[in-house]
Write an enzyme that holds these catalytic residues in place. Structure first.
Site, PDB file in Angstrom:
ATOM      1  N   HIS A 281       0.841  -1.210   0.000  1.00 27.21           N
ATOM      2  CA  HIS A 281       0.000   0.000   0.000  1.00 27.21           C
ATOM      3  C   HIS A 281       0.874   1.258   0.000  1.00 27.21           C
ATOM      4  O   HIS A 281       0.555   2.239   0.685  1.00 27.21           O
ATOM      5  CB  HIS A 281      -0.936   0.003   1.219  1.00 27.21           C
ATOM      6  CG  HIS A 281      -2.033  -1.016   1.144  1.00 27.21           C
ATOM      7  ND1 HIS A 281      -3.221  -0.795   0.473  1.00 27.21           N
ATOM      8  CD2 HIS A 281      -2.123  -2.271   1.639  1.00 27.21           C
ATOM      9  CE1 HIS A 281      -3.999  -1.863   0.578  1.00 27.21           C
ATOM     10  NE2 HIS A 281      -3.349  -2.786   1.276  1.00 27.21           N
ATOM     11  N   ASP A 344      -0.859  -5.155   5.942  1.00 27.57           N
ATOM     12  CA  ASP A 344      -1.848  -5.999   5.268  1.00 27.57           C
ATOM     13  C   ASP A 344      -1.588  -6.047   3.764  1.00 27.57           C
ATOM     14  O   ASP A 344      -0.961  -5.159   3.188  1.00 27.57           O
ATOM     15  CB  ASP A 344      -3.261  -5.481   5.528  1.00 27.57           C
ATOM     16  CG  ASP A 344      -3.473  -4.077   4.986  1.00 27.57           C
ATOM     17  OD1 ASP A 344      -2.545  -3.250   5.118  1.00 27.57           O
ATOM     18  OD2 ASP A 344      -4.550  -3.798   4.438  1.00 27.57           O
ATOM     19  N   GLU A 345      -2.100  -7.076   3.139  1.00 23.33           N
ATOM     20  CA  GLU A 345      -2.140  -7.206   1.670  1.00 23.33           C
ATOM     21  C   GLU A 345      -0.807  -6.893   1.002  1.00 23.33           C
ATOM     22  O   GLU A 345      -0.759  -6.266  -0.055  1.00 23.33           O
ATOM     23  CB  GLU A 345      -3.257  -6.312   1.108  1.00 23.33           C
ATOM     24  CG  GLU A 345      -4.627  -6.732   1.600  1.00 23.33           C
ATOM     25  CD  GLU A 345      -5.746  -5.803   1.179  1.00 23.33           C
ATOM     26  OE1 GLU A 345      -6.853  -6.293   0.923  1.00 23.33           O
ATOM     27  OE2 GLU A 345      -5.535  -4.572   1.135  1.00 23.33           O
ATOM     28  N   ALA A 346       0.273  -7.350   1.618  1.00 24.90           N
ATOM     29  CA  ALA A 346       1.612  -7.145   1.045  1.00 24.90           C
ATOM     30  C   ALA A 346       1.903  -8.269   0.052  1.00 24.90           C
ATOM     31  O   ALA A 346       2.883  -9.014   0.170  1.00 24.90           O
ATOM     32  CB  ALA A 346       2.659  -7.096   2.146  1.00 24.90           C
ATOM     33  N   HIS A 347       1.032  -8.391  -0.957  1.00 28.07           N
ATOM     34  CA  HIS A 347       1.116  -9.516  -1.889  1.00 28.07           C
ATOM     35  C   HIS A 347       2.353  -9.461  -2.772  1.00 28.07           C
ATOM     36  O   HIS A 347       2.765 -10.488  -3.325  1.00 28.07           O
ATOM     37  CB  HIS A 347      -0.137  -9.561  -2.769  1.00 28.07           C
ATOM     38  CG  HIS A 347      -1.422  -9.606  -1.999  1.00 28.07           C
ATOM     39  ND1 HIS A 347      -1.580 -10.351  -0.846  1.00 28.07           N
ATOM     40  CD2 HIS A 347      -2.620  -8.989  -2.207  1.00 28.07           C
ATOM     41  CE1 HIS A 347      -2.808 -10.196  -0.378  1.00 28.07           C
ATOM     42  NE2 HIS A 347      -3.458  -9.374  -1.178  1.00 28.07           N
TER      43      HIS A 347
END
Length: 539
Positions: A281, A344-347
């Protein structure tokens, strides 16, 4: 962590239920509750959040032109709370309501701090009302402020109007003894997807205060915008903050702006929890400084709503110089104890890199005197001692994901519960809701209220639950009116889950207490969602 009470709670729920039912009067043919007889005071304790203990009895107190707000404590904070209360009540009552020392008048509304009330904790209070006056007692000023919100809700909803109303202004007789179930009761506002001005944030702070929320989590950075000035990296705000979802003008807070938000929140006894989301993000930061990218090439600014595509360059040392500077400057502006580092969401970050990154960054938060909060993916790394993990999973999340968080809780990591399919205020109510998203499902008012933080996650010790938080993400939300529609009436229910004892938790009783909030929200100018699940009361 969780606050434990020493007060008996057995009678409170029964009395509260009786009081709540007596508020309703006779139901009409459509199920809409009837209004109490004109001039009848609202039954004691028929408020949101539900109090811990209610003992009704005795004659009501009636505010008159002679009523004064009396201060039984020589304390600047108590004087400030007295001024706040008088300012709330003057426009609608038309009464002067002077704020005076206790010995300057009799009766009225007395605010006092007492060392003998230590069992009430930091935020608890006792309200005693009778024909001779109202006394609010607390151990700490925050408790007096929470008690003021109860006193406010005990008065007719017309008290919220800004023009003189006829009254009468009566508070039912009896005693309320009240204190929070959890120490952490938060609401998050995402100012990154769409930017909100200082005044818009202050408006939300005032709305949160009514329901005894004590944490304002500000999501200050994301792919679509960086919202806080950082002197050592000025392009973060001036360039990274220059847009938002859909390509609007964006914006950012100067340090003075942020200090004003912190000051105003503190005046409502709310602690600001700033979030810089890392290592994903981060497109706004990557676009602002090419050297933060592994290839040294800055990507363009981003105005869409996809997630998981950006990442700081974990192997580069400049990454940690950057993070150190940002945390140092933000911590210096933030008097509260927490600093949220996202996670979060550190894809686009490998698991090994993610763990290495968190191992380097969490000590930086401690270096500058703050406690780490991270989204629950932090539990897949090595949470620092004392860290809090914010759980945003779903009922349908995998058992392995839930167990990872529960195991961290068993090992000493506190957990803030923000289940997306219950507590995310940006989820649509139904398929016909114009605003919001639905990736977590549709979240009507009953679903947002009808769960217990102590039992949501299998295997998580109740003692590991730090509290609850209601996040409001803003991909589709760009105005205060949008906040009103999506936060209300769900926010009061999440606030009640955080404040009220589990023994008061009952959807049928709650929806009628919530129904009585409708006129109050109307009078406050909050254009809330009229959920058909709630028998909304008339003025």
């Amino acid at each position: 962590m969780r606050q434990r009470s020493t007060f008996p709670r057995l009678l409170g729920p029964l009395l509260l239920l009786a009081a709540g039912l007596s508020t309703l009067g006779a139901a009409g043919p459509t199920g809409t509750p009837g209004a109490p007889a004109p001039g009848t005071p609202r039954p004691l304790g028929a408020i949101v959040p539900a109090p811990a203990s209610v003992t009704p009895g005795g004659a009501p107190y009636t505010l008159t032109r002679a009523t004064a707000v009396r201060l039984g404590t020589d304390d600047p904070e108590t004087r400030g709370i007295g001024g706040y209360l008088a300012a709330l009540l003057r426009p609608s009552t038309g009464y002067p309501l002077p704020v005076v020392d206790a010995d300057a008048a009799r009766g009225g509304i007395l605010l006092r701090l007492s060392q003998r009330s230590a069992a009430l904790g930091e935020e608890g209070y006792e309200l005693r009302a009778g024909s001779g006056g109202v006394t609010l007692t607390a151990h700490r000023p925050a408790g007096l402020f929470r008690g003021v919100q109860t006193l406010r809700q005990q008065l007719p909803a017309a008290v919220e109007k800004r023009t003189v109303q006829p009254g009468p202004w009566r508070i039912a007789g009896g005693t309320v003894t009240d204190f929070p179930r959890y120490a952490y009761r938060g609401a998050m506002l995402d100012v990154s997807r769409h930017f909100f001005t200082v005044d818009q944030v202050k408006r939300y702070i005032d709305q949160l205060a009514l329901y005894k929320v004590n944490k304002l989590h500000l999501h200050l950075s994301d792919d679509q915008g960086w919202r806080i000035a950082v002197d050592s990296w000025p392009r973060l705000a001036t360039y990274g903050g220059s847009t938002q979802v859909g390509g609007g003008p964006g914006g950012h807070y100067t340090k003075d702006d942020y200090k004003e938000i912190v000051r105003y929140a503190a005046s409502r006894y709310q602690e600001v929890v700033p979030e810089i989301d890392l290592p994903g993000h981060t497109n706004a930061a990557l676009a602002s400084y090419a050297e933060l990218n592994c290839d040294g090439v800055a990507p363009p600014l981003y105005t869409g709503t996809n997630v998981g595509f950006s990442s700081l360059c974990v192997p580069k040392e400049i990454t940690y110089a950057f993070v150190d500077d940002v945390i140092r400057e933000l911590a210096a502006l933030t008097p509260g104890r927490y600093l949220h580092i996202g996670g979060d969401e550190a894809h686009s970050t490998s698991h090994a890199d993610y763990t290495a990154f968190m191992d380097r960054v969490q000590p930086l938060v401690a270096r500058y005197g703050k406690t780490v909060i991270g989204w629950h993916q932090l539990t897949g790394a090595r949470p620092a001692d004392g860290a809090l993990a914010q759980y945003w999973g779903l009922d349908r999340s995998s058992a392995a994901e839930k167990e990872q968080v529960a195991a961290a809780g068993r090992n000493g990591t506190g957990v803030i519960l923000s289940p997306a399919d219950r507590a995310y205020l940006d989820m649509k109510y139904t398929k016909d809701t114009k605003l919001g998203l639905a990736w977590a499902g549709y979240v009507e008012v009953q679903r947002s209220y009808d769960w217990d933080p102590a039992t949501l996650l299998p295997g998580l010790p109740p003692s590991a639950v730090a509290g609850v938080e209601a996040p409001l993400w803003t991909e589709t939300i760009s105005e205060s009116a949008h906040i009103d529609q999506m936060a209300f009436p769900r926010l009061p229910g999440i606030a009640e889950l955080g404040w009220s004892p589990a023994s008061t938790h009952d959807w049928e009783a709650y929806r009628h207490r919530l129904a009585a909030q409708g006129p109050r929200l109307d009078n406050l100018g909050i254009d809330f969602h009229r959920s058909p699940q709630v028998p909304w009361a008339a003025e």
